[in-house]
Design a protein around this motif. Structure first.
Motif, PDB file in Angstrom:
ATOM      1  N   GLY A 212      38.337 132.134  -3.384  1.00 34.77           N
ATOM      2  CA  GLY A 212      37.809 130.970  -2.674  1.00 34.77           C
ATOM      3  C   GLY A 212      38.729 129.783  -2.557  1.00 34.77           C
ATOM      4  O   GLY A 212      38.316 128.734  -2.045  1.00 34.77           O
ATOM      5  N   ALA A 213      39.982 129.891  -2.999  1.00 32.55           N
ATOM      6  CA  ALA A 213      40.914 128.764  -2.928  1.00 32.55           C
ATOM      7  C   ALA A 213      41.592 128.728  -1.565  1.00 32.55           C
ATOM      8  O   ALA A 213      41.946 129.764  -1.001  1.00 32.55           O
ATOM      9  N   ARG A 228      39.425 125.272  -4.512  1.00 31.30           N
ATOM     10  CA  ARG A 228      38.098 125.753  -4.082  1.00 31.30           C
ATOM     11  C   ARG A 228      37.090 124.638  -3.883  1.00 31.30           C
ATOM     12  O   ARG A 228      36.206 124.744  -3.036  1.00 31.30           O
ATOM     13  N   ASP A 229      37.188 123.592  -4.696  1.00 33.45           N
ATOM     14  CA  ASP A 229      36.175 122.539  -4.696  1.00 33.45           C
ATOM     15  C   ASP A 229      36.725 121.258  -4.077  1.00 33.45           C
ATOM     16  O   ASP A 229      37.930 120.988  -4.118  1.00 33.45           O
ATOM     17  N   GLN A 230      35.832 120.452  -3.542  1.00 34.52           N
ATOM     18  CA  GLN A 230      36.182 119.152  -2.983  1.00 34.52           C
ATOM     19  C   GLN A 230      37.388 119.255  -2.028  1.00 34.52           C
ATOM     20  O   GLN A 230      38.301 118.432  -2.046  1.00 34.52           O
ATOM     21  N   VAL A 231      37.366 120.259  -1.199  1.00 33.95           N
ATOM     22  CA  VAL A 231      38.497 120.517  -0.308  1.00 33.95           C
ATOM     23  C   VAL A 231      38.713 119.353   0.652  1.00 33.95           C
ATOM     24  O   VAL A 231      39.854 118.934   0.901  1.00 33.95           O
ATOM     25  N   GLN A 233      37.926 116.127   0.296  1.00 37.74           N
ATOM     26  CA  GLN A 233      38.477 114.954  -0.388  1.00 37.74           C
ATOM     27  C   GLN A 233      39.948 115.158  -0.750  1.00 37.74           C
ATOM     28  O   GLN A 233      40.774 114.235  -0.618  1.00 37.74           O
ATOM     29  N   ARG A 234      40.282 116.366  -1.192  1.00 35.72           N
ATOM     30  CA  ARG A 234      41.671 116.651  -1.554  1.00 35.72           C
ATOM     31  C   ARG A 234      42.573 116.602  -0.330  1.00 35.72           C
ATOM     32  O   ARG A 234      43.713 116.121  -0.408  1.00 35.72           O
ATOM     33  N   ARG A 259      45.198 119.482  -6.025  1.00 35.59           N
ATOM     34  CA  ARG A 259      44.030 119.844  -6.837  1.00 35.59           C
ATOM     35  C   ARG A 259      43.837 118.903  -8.024  1.00 35.59           C
ATOM     36  O   ARG A 259      43.099 119.228  -8.956  1.00 35.59           O
ATOM     37  N   SER A 261      42.636 115.136  -9.626  1.00 35.56           N
ATOM     38  CA  SER A 261      41.546 114.193  -9.331  1.00 35.56           C
ATOM     39  C   SER A 261      42.055 112.838  -8.862  1.00 35.56           C
ATOM     40  O   SER A 261      41.381 112.140  -8.104  1.00 35.56           O
TER      41      SER A 261
END
Length: 279
Positions: A212-213, A228-231, A233-234, A259, A261
């Motif tokens: 999922g990345a 994979r997450d917060q795509v 925003q990144r 990736r 924060s």
């Protein structure tokens, strides 16, 4: 005087005497009366017209078949039309050459259409007859959007296809991922490429890993790891860093890892980097 009375009052002859114990005969009943009444009630004119119509209707298919048989000819040529890039016109004409010499009327046009649409580049085909001995085929090709997993092409409608000459598609982005996620990859690629275009940054490709990345590739060769997450925003964070700090030195950057924060990690090309990586 008596003679005159007799002449004026000549009596009607009496009925013949009946034999004692005998009966008179009643008139014989008309047994065909009901049938005559029934036949008389039938509208023979309408029945005759209806029968004639039915007979003519039954004869039409036979007559049509006889006329078509008399007019039928063999197919002598098949013309292929359409704007072709991936397909070769001569190759298409050879492919449909099996129908040359067949019956003009009896040839199943749907069969010709199906045979053409099995070719990788052909999105749709419309086949029609042109009297007296010709078929015309209008071909619409698939429009490739990108290369897919280095081995296939993906059309603008999200259809995967694998022609032998896929390189004729020219310079296109490279998309990658599981085949059942092709629509997700296309949607994400369109979104990211539009945002990059607004910043005048070229888009070269996008890959979705099995886990999922997401990994973005720019036209200048830089890879951007979005995870994979917060795509979203990144990606926005990467754009900010790239616009403010990396754009003047883009030719020195190999990879950007978004990736994190609160920032990004930049990997520089070895020839111009002392530490190999800065954060």
């Amino acid at each position: 005087m008596l003679e005159r009375v007799l002449v004026r009052g000549r009596a009607t002859p009496p009925e013949p005497p009946r034999r004692r114990g005998a009966t008179s005969l009643d008139p014989e009943p008309d047994r065909l009366g009901p049938l005559r009444a029934l036949l008389g009630a039938i509208p023979w004119l309408q029945v005759g017209l209806g029968t004639t119509v039915l007979l003519l209707a039954a004869m039409v298919p036979w007559a049509t078949g006889e006329v078509l048989a008399a007019m039928d000819r063999k197919i002598m040529a098949i013309d292929v039309r359409g704007e072709l890039v991936g397909e070769n016109r001569n190759a298409l004409e050879r492919h449909v050459g099996d129908w040359i010499g067949r019956s003009y009327f009896a040839t199943d046009l749907a069969e010709v259409k199906t045979a053409l649409e099995q070719r990788p580049w052909v999105a749709s085909a419309a086949v029609r007859r042109v009297w007296p001995d010709r078929l015309v085929v209008d071909v619409r090709e698939r429009k490739p959007l990108a290369y897919w997993n280095h081995e296939q092409l993906v059309s603008r409608t999200g259809r995967l296809f694998a022609p032998a000459n896929r390189d004729v598609a020219g310079r296109l982005p490279l998309l990658a991922g599981p085949d059942d996620r092709v629509r997700d990859v296309i949607d994400m690629a369109r979104h990211l490429s539009e945002s990059l275009a607004a910043e005048e940054i070229g888009f070269a490709g996008l890959a979705l890993e099995e886990r999922g990345a997401w990994t973005l590739r720019l036209a200048n060769g830089i890879e951007v790891a979005l995870g994979r997450d917060q795509v979203e925003q990144r990606f926005e964070r990467f754009l900010t860093v790239y616009r403010d700090q990396l754009a003047p030195r883009a030719d020195q950057v190999t990879r950007v890892d978004a990736r994190y924060s609160n920032g990004v990690a930049v990997q520089w090309k070895p020839l111009v980097s002392d530490s190999g990586k800065n954060t």
